[in-house]
Design a protein around this motif. Structure first.
Motif, PDB file in Angstrom:
ATOM      1  N   THR A   1      -5.958   5.389   0.096  1.00  0.00           N
ATOM      2  CA  THR A   1      -5.302   4.080   0.118  1.00  0.00           C
ATOM      3  C   THR A   1      -5.686   3.281   1.366  1.00  0.00           C
ATOM      4  OG1 THR A   1      -3.205   4.862   1.068  1.00  0.00           O
ATOM      5  CG2 THR A   1      -3.418   4.898  -1.344  1.00  0.00           C
ATOM      6  N   ASP A   2      -5.971   3.969   2.476  1.00  0.00           N
ATOM      7  CA  ASP A   2      -6.473   3.249   3.659  1.00  0.00           C
ATOM      8  C   ASP A   2      -7.834   2.618   3.358  1.00  0.00           C
ATOM      9  OD1 ASP A   2      -4.252   3.811   5.233  1.00  0.00           O
ATOM     10  OD2 ASP A   2      -5.233   5.400   6.386  1.00  0.00           O
TER      11      ASP A   2
ATOM     12  N   HIS B   1       0.951  -7.253   4.935  1.00  0.00           N
ATOM     13  CA  HIS B   1       0.553  -5.922   4.466  1.00  0.00           C
ATOM     14  C   HIS B   1       1.675  -4.954   4.815  1.00  0.00           C
ATOM     15  CE1 HIS B   1      -2.956  -2.772   4.461  1.00  0.00           C
ATOM     16  NE2 HIS B   1      -1.882  -2.319   3.855  1.00  0.00           N
TER      17      HIS B   1
ATOM     18  N   PRO C   1       6.105   4.800   0.671  1.00  0.00           N
ATOM     19  CA  PRO C   1       5.726   6.214   0.544  1.00  0.00           C
ATOM     20  C   PRO C   1       4.729   6.524  -0.570  1.00  0.00           C
ATOM     21  CG  PRO C   1       8.089   6.022   0.903  1.00  0.00           C
ATOM     22  CD  PRO C   1       7.566   4.629   0.670  1.00  0.00           C
TER      23      PRO C   1
ATOM     24  N   SER D   1       3.590  -1.042   3.821  1.00  0.00           N
ATOM     25  CA  SER D   1       3.321   0.270   3.212  1.00  0.00           C
ATOM     26  C   SER D   1       4.618   0.901   2.741  1.00  0.00           C
ATOM     27  CB  SER D   1       2.585   1.190   4.185  1.00  0.00           C
ATOM     28  OG  SER D   1       3.414   1.558   5.260  1.00  0.00           O
TER      29      SER D   1
ATOM     30  N   GLU E   1      -3.290   9.030   1.533  1.00  0.00           N
ATOM     31  CA  GLU E   1      -3.504   7.980   2.530  1.00  0.00           C
ATOM     32  C   GLU E   1      -4.964   7.700   2.862  1.00  0.00           C
ATOM     33  OE1 GLU E   1      -0.954   6.382   6.265  1.00  0.00           O
ATOM     34  OE2 GLU E   1      -1.230   8.551   6.133  1.00  0.00           O
ATOM     35  N   ASP E   2      -5.811   8.713   2.881  1.00  0.00           N
ATOM     36  CA  ASP E   2      -7.227   8.447   3.161  1.00  0.00           C
ATOM     37  C   ASP E   2      -7.804   7.492   2.119  1.00  0.00           C
ATOM     38  OD1 ASP E   2      -7.132  10.100   5.370  1.00  0.00           O
ATOM     39  OD2 ASP E   2      -8.144  11.789   4.393  1.00  0.00           O
TER      40      ASP E   2
ATOM     41  N   GLN F   1       0.834  -1.202   0.000  1.00  0.00           N
ATOM     42  CA  GLN F   1       0.000   0.000   0.000  1.00  0.00           C
ATOM     43  C   GLN F   1       0.869   1.252   0.000  1.00  0.00           C
ATOM     44  OE1 GLN F   1      -2.532   0.364   3.462  1.00  0.00           O
ATOM     45  NE2 GLN F   1      -2.981   2.505   3.035  1.00  0.00           N
ATOM     46  N   ALA F   2       0.623   2.127  -0.971  1.00  0.00           N
ATOM     47  CA  ALA F   2       1.273   3.439  -0.984  1.00  0.00           C
ATOM     48  C   ALA F   2       0.574   4.339   0.031  1.00  0.00           C
ATOM     49  CB  ALA F   2       1.192   4.059  -2.372  1.00  0.00           C
ATOM     50  N   ARG F   3       1.356   5.126   0.770  1.00  0.00           N
ATOM     51  CA  ARG F   3       0.773   6.040   1.762  1.00  0.00           C
ATOM     52  C   ARG F   3       0.333   7.370   1.159  1.00  0.00           C
ATOM     53  NH1 ARG F   3       5.264   4.044   4.471  1.00  0.00           N
ATOM     54  NH2 ARG F   3       6.352   6.014   4.161  1.00  0.00           N
TER      55      ARG F   3
ATOM     56  N   GLY G   1      -2.709   1.954  -4.394  1.00  0.00           N
ATOM     57  CA  GLY G   1      -2.192   3.312  -4.431  1.00  0.00           C
ATOM     58  C   GLY G   1      -3.214   4.242  -5.042  1.00  0.00           C
TER      59      GLY G   1
END
Length: 154
Positions: free
Chosen positions: A31-32, A54, A58, A56, A28-29, A23-25, A83
């Motif tokens: 990708t979360d 899992h 950048p 993460s 972030e909202d 997961q790219a941060r 992402g």
């Protein structure tokens, strides 16, 4: 000629599958939300929480590097790339979208491992929000279906 796989007719069963998620941060909202939808769907398909790794990174350009590290371990039946790249006013959008997408595809072929690519590429935040749940869920389903398919083809 019979088809080995009829798409919508496939019964997805994730029991016993090992899945790696990168997961790219950045954004972030979004990708979360992608990650939550993906993990929820994996659980619904029978993938045990202990069978999911899992990690993460950048941003979208770093996703392929982590996918490669996971693929090299040879522990996973499928991988998932998460992402979100939102178009800006510069060429950077095209560069990141093209390079991350091409790298994910190349890794899947080089390592012969299914990689569900859910790196969103959208014009704006509203499009990303509209897609975050469905694309996260779709990524889980693609990972499980392709892991099952490759197991039958091996």
């Amino acid at each position: 000629m019979q088809h080995a796989n009829k798409g919508a007719d496939v019964a997805l069963d994730g029991k016993g599958l090992r899945i790696g998620i990168v997961q790219a941060r950045f954004n972030e909202d979004i990708t979360d939300a992608l990650a939550k939808a993906c993990r929820d769907e994996l659980a619904a398909l029978g993938v045990a929480d202990d069978d999911i790794e899992h990690v993460s990174v950048p941003g979208a350009l770093e996703v392929p590097v982590a996918l490669q590290a996971l693929a090299e371990r040879e522990r996973y039946d499928a991988l998932v790339a998460l992402g979100c790249i939102i178009r800006g006013e510069t060429y950077h959008f095209e560069l990141v979208a093209n390079e991350s997408g091409a790298s994910v595809s190349r890794l899947a072929l080089d390592y012969r491992i299914p990689i569900a690519n859910a790196i969103l590429t959208t014009e704006n935040l509203e499009q990303a929000v509209a897609r975050q749940t469905d694309k996260g869920r779709d990524a889980a389903r693609v990972a499980v279906e392709m892991a099952q398919l490759l197991a039958t083809l091996s």
